[in-house]
Scaffold this motif. Structure first.
Motif, PDB file in Angstrom:
ATOM      1  N   THR A   1      21.985 -36.311   6.125  1.00  0.00           N
ATOM      2  CA  THR A   1      22.524 -37.494   6.794  1.00  0.00           C
ATOM      3  C   THR A   1      23.340 -37.114   8.013  1.00  0.00           C
ATOM      4  N   THR A   2      24.171 -36.095   7.872  1.00  0.00           N
ATOM      5  CA  THR A   2      24.999 -35.656   8.991  1.00  0.00           C
ATOM      6  C   THR A   2      24.137 -35.129  10.126  1.00  0.00           C
TER       7      THR A   2
ATOM      8  N   ALA B   1      20.993 -35.898  10.829  1.00  0.00           N
ATOM      9  CA  ALA B   1      20.274 -37.007  11.461  1.00  0.00           C
ATOM     10  C   ALA B   1      21.206 -37.843  12.338  1.00  0.00           C
ATOM     11  N   TRP B   2      22.401 -38.110  11.837  1.00  0.00           N
ATOM     12  CA  TRP B   2      23.362 -38.929  12.585  1.00  0.00           C
ATOM     13  C   TRP B   2      23.817 -38.217  13.858  1.00  0.00           C
ATOM     14  N   LEU B   3      24.209 -36.967  13.725  1.00  0.00           N
ATOM     15  CA  LEU B   3      24.719 -36.253  14.894  1.00  0.00           C
ATOM     16  C   LEU B   3      23.628 -35.932  15.909  1.00  0.00           C
ATOM     17  N   SER B   4      22.383 -35.769  15.460  1.00  0.00           N
ATOM     18  CA  SER B   4      21.318 -35.515  16.435  1.00  0.00           C
ATOM     19  C   SER B   4      21.021 -36.755  17.276  1.00  0.00           C
ATOM     20  N   GLN B   5      21.387 -37.933  16.789  1.00  0.00           N
ATOM     21  CA  GLN B   5      21.256 -39.153  17.583  1.00  0.00           C
ATOM     22  C   GLN B   5      22.394 -39.287  18.581  1.00  0.00           C
ATOM     23  N   VAL B   6      23.557 -38.795  18.209  1.00  0.00           N
ATOM     24  CA  VAL B   6      24.756 -38.959  19.032  1.00  0.00           C
ATOM     25  C   VAL B   6      24.887 -37.844  20.065  1.00  0.00           C
TER      26      VAL B   6
ATOM     27  N   THR C   1      34.404 -36.175   9.570  1.00  0.00           N
ATOM     28  CA  THR C   1      33.453 -37.267   9.749  1.00  0.00           C
ATOM     29  C   THR C   1      34.105 -38.444  10.463  1.00  0.00           C
TER      30      THR C   1
ATOM     31  N   ARG D   1      33.004 -39.912  14.063  1.00  0.00           N
ATOM     32  CA  ARG D   1      32.658 -41.322  14.254  1.00  0.00           C
ATOM     33  C   ARG D   1      33.466 -41.934  15.385  1.00  0.00           C
TER      34      ARG D   1
ATOM     35  N   ALA E   1      32.160 -40.634  18.643  1.00  0.00           N
ATOM     36  CA  ALA E   1      30.865 -41.223  18.975  1.00  0.00           C
ATOM     37  C   ALA E   1      31.038 -42.654  19.480  1.00  0.00           C
ATOM     38  N   ARG E   2      31.955 -43.386  18.878  1.00  0.00           N
ATOM     39  CA  ARG E   2      32.205 -44.762  19.332  1.00  0.00           C
ATOM     40  C   ARG E   2      32.836 -44.781  20.710  1.00  0.00           C
TER      41      ARG E   2
END
Length: 109
Positions: free
Chosen positions: A39-40, A42-47, A98, A102, A105-106
């Motif tokens: 999950t981490t 996938a999430w960070l590769s988008q950000v 985390t 977040r 990223a925001r």
């Protein structure tokens, strides 16, 4: 997902201090940690930039190597009671990083 897993791990680390519940809490801790890496990543590769994904893989592997070593050192030095405390500290650090990621990223979005 990662925040929920971290919160579950902190709670399970506290349950591990009860000898009769410790074996079940250890198994459930492993299940709570199962989705964290994927999950981490996938999430960070988008950000983050795609150029940083290999660095994320190395960092994730480093965590997988250092965490068991830290648990073993704590066990050898302080006994079995140190394992839940060490797991709770590692989970709290995961929650902190985390939450910081977040927020970053925001702010970047």
């Amino acid at each position: 997902v990662v925040l929920s897993c971290g919160a579950a791990l902190v709670a399970l680390a506290l349950v591990m201090r009860v000898p009769a519940l410790a074996p079940l809490a250890v198994v459930l801790s492993g299940l709570a940690l199962a989705p964290v890496f994927g999950t981490t990543l996938a999430w960070l590769s988008q950000v983050l930039s795609a150029r940083l994904v290999p660095l994320l893989l190395v960092a994730g592997s480093l965590g997988g190597v250092l965490s068991p070593w830290l648990l073993g050192q704590a066990f050898a030095r302080f006994g079995a009671g140190a394992v839940p405390v060490t797991l709770a500290v590692l989970a709290a650090l995961m929650l902190l990083f985390t939450a910081l990621a977040r927020r970053g990223a925001r702010a970047a979005a």
